[in-house]
Design a protein around this motif. Structure first.
Motif, PDB file in Angstrom:
ATOM      1  N   LEU A  60       0.829  -1.202   0.000  1.00 47.11           N
ATOM      2  CA  LEU A  60       0.000   0.000   0.000  1.00 47.11           C
ATOM      3  C   LEU A  60       0.869   1.259   0.000  1.00 47.11           C
ATOM      4  CD1 LEU A  60      -2.810  -1.027   2.531  1.00 47.11           C
ATOM      5  CD2 LEU A  60      -3.013  -0.796   0.051  1.00 47.11           C
ATOM      6  N   GLY A  61       1.987   1.195   0.733  1.00 43.48           N
ATOM      7  CA  GLY A  61       2.893   2.337   0.756  1.00 43.48           C
ATOM      8  C   GLY A  61       3.487   2.627  -0.615  1.00 43.48           C
ATOM      9  N   VAL A  62       3.874   1.585  -1.319  1.00 44.41           N
ATOM     10  CA  VAL A  62       4.423   1.768  -2.671  1.00 44.41           C
ATOM     11  C   VAL A  62       3.361   2.363  -3.599  1.00 44.41           C
ATOM     12  CG1 VAL A  62       5.340   0.569  -4.690  1.00 44.41           C
ATOM     13  CG2 VAL A  62       6.152  -0.040  -2.399  1.00 44.41           C
ATOM     14  N   LEU A  63       2.129   1.894  -3.480  1.00 46.69           N
ATOM     15  CA  LEU A  63       1.043   2.465  -4.287  1.00 46.69           C
ATOM     16  C   LEU A  63       0.812   3.929  -3.932  1.00 46.69           C
ATOM     17  CD1 LEU A  63      -1.502  -0.503  -4.277  1.00 46.69           C
ATOM     18  CD2 LEU A  63      -0.125   0.305  -6.202  1.00 46.69           C
ATOM     19  N   HIS A  64       0.892   4.230  -2.644  1.00 45.89           N
ATOM     20  CA  HIS A  64       0.738   5.614  -2.203  1.00 45.89           C
ATOM     21  C   HIS A  64       1.804   6.505  -2.836  1.00 45.89           C
ATOM     22  CE1 HIS A  64       0.473   8.580   1.450  1.00 45.89           C
ATOM     23  NE2 HIS A  64      -0.065   9.070   0.361  1.00 45.89           N
ATOM     24  N   ILE A  65       3.053   6.032  -2.811  1.00 45.33           N
ATOM     25  CA  ILE A  65       4.153   6.797  -3.392  1.00 45.33           C
ATOM     26  C   ILE A  65       3.928   7.036  -4.881  1.00 45.33           C
ATOM     27  CG2 ILE A  65       6.592   6.665  -4.055  1.00 45.33           C
ATOM     28  CD1 ILE A  65       7.090   5.230  -1.400  1.00 45.33           C
ATOM     29  N   SER A  66       3.630   5.980  -5.591  1.00 45.07           N
ATOM     30  CA  SER A  66       3.556   6.087  -7.051  1.00 45.07           C
ATOM     31  C   SER A  66       2.332   6.856  -7.523  1.00 45.07           C
ATOM     32  CB  SER A  66       3.573   4.688  -7.677  1.00 45.07           C
ATOM     33  OG  SER A  66       2.477   3.921  -7.201  1.00 45.07           O
TER      34      SER A  66
END
Length: 400
Positions: free
Chosen positions: A107-113
């Motif tokens: 979820l964090g990676v999706l948030h970043i991207s």
């Protein structure tokens, strides 16, 4: 034997939801400086107004890094609660906890991207794996290592030779300046194309500058929160340990006042840091870290004690729904703020002062709290919390 499931509403500790809501408000206020793009302004920024100066000092003293510290303490406490619930049901915790971290990282990676490069959930997920090394240790060991991780890496980082050597392992400072220029240009562009990759690139560049101390710094706070959870300090909304919270309030408030005074003297130039010998600088850095712990502990003790009073409890419980939907609230803050400041939205980047950013943050969070109240009248979980639980527990929990 009962199955390990998400925390039911009747099992929730309202004080913890209030603390999460309170910390999420602080996180938004602290992040507005990054959302607004003032850090990327070329040339001399506009002269701050008196309100900007007052707001900046208020944020520096009461919010900056304190809200994040409060969240990390609560993360560690949540880990302890998972362990206790698993033990009560005779269920293993390892697989469940690893899935939680993997999903949180994703979820964090999706948030970043998709939204914003400054996400912290992926870093919390990485640091969270460190807690597994302390499953079978005593609380005393956890406290000792929590203190070591909180102070030692940051103090070592203040040594110029160490900082230069560590920073050069992955990224030279001049290279980082190039990454900053790229993300600044991408944020200003009116189109969204290419922005996710620039977000990921800059998040990785930012992380390489902090990797030496940041993940251990976070883990240290996780451990301290873990100990509070193992000691069940928040059972019955903290009412079972009021004497502890009263002592905590007295000591933490006194320590926070002293460390804050030193910090103000340092920032105003009364204490000439550049002229001090390195041992004195180390001492000031240590005092700063003490303050970053003391003020959040003051907030925790104050809220726990106020929650025992019916009138204050009714007021503070207004924040609880936001604390029940922390992922949704945190991610939606990024959606709202990037729309306000990025070129693909209203494009306010670099044009909003500190005081206006503070007012915006309060207004945004007020709307979020109201939306959470409405949402939770109809649903058990926030939308991202429902997705998270579905992936962690490998089944779909009922929403209504």
């Amino acid at each position: 034997m009962s199955e390990l499931t998400p925390v039911a509403p009747r099992e929730r500790v309202v004080t913890l939801d209030v603390l999460r809501g309170f910390s999420l408000c602080g996180v938004l206020i602290g992040n507005m400086a990054l959302y607004s793009g003032r850090w990327m302004m070329r040339g001399k920024p506009p002269a701050p107004t008196t309100l900007d100066t007052v707001a900046n000092w208020g944020i520096t003293i009461f919010v900056e890094s304190k809200a994040q510290t409060l969240l990390t303490l609560l993360f560690g406490f949540g880990f302890a609660v998972q362990l206790l619930r698993a033990q009560q049901r005779g269920k293993p915790i390892m697989g469940l906890y690893v899935r939680r971290l993997v999903v949180l990282f994703t979820l964090g990676v999706l948030h970043i991207s998709l939204l914003w490069w400054g996400d912290v959930t992926w870093t919390y997920a990485i640091a969270g794996f460190g807690l597994l090394a302390f499953l079978r240790t005593s609380n005393r060991t956890r406290v000792v290592w929590g203190v070591v991780f909180t102070f030692v890496p940051v103090l070592v980082w203040t040594l110029p030779a160490v900082r230069v050597a560590v920073m050069g392992v992955f990224l030279e400072p001049r290279e980082f300046a190039g990454y900053t220029e790229r993300i600044a240009a991408a944020i200003r562009r009116p189109e969204h194309a290419g922005l996710p990759w620039e977000h990921i690139r800059y998040a990785l560049a930012w992380g390489t500058l902090l990797y030496f101390w940041y993940f251990l710094w976070v883990l240290g706070r996780f451990l301290l929160g873990y100990v509070a959870g193992k000691l069940r300090w928040f059972d019955n909304d903290g009412a079972n340990h009021l004497a502890i919270f009263r002592r905590l309030l007295r000591w933490s408030m006194a320590i926070a006042a002293g460390s804050t005074t030193l910090s103000v003297l340092e920032r105003t130039g009364v204490i000439p840091v550049s002229q001090l010998m390195h041992p004195a600088r180390l001492g000031l850095a240590a005092v700063e870290q003490v303050g970053l712990l003391a003020l959040p502990l003051t907030y925790i003790a104050t809220i726990v004690l106020l929650m025992q009073r019916p009138a204050w409890r009714r007021v503070l419980q207004i924040l609880a729904p936001a604390g029940r939907m922390p992922l949704t609230v945190y991610f939606s803050q990024s959606l709202i703020c990037t729309f306000l400041f990025y070129g693909w939205g209203l494009g306010w980047v670099g044009s909003v002062g500190v005081a206006s950013c503070l007012g915006l943050a309060v207004a945004i969070f007020t709307v979020q709290v109201a939306a959470c109240h409405v949402w939770l009248r109809w649903f058990q979980f926030g939308p991202l919390e429902w997705i998270w639980r579905s992936l962690v527990y490998l089944k779909l929990p009922p929403m209504r």
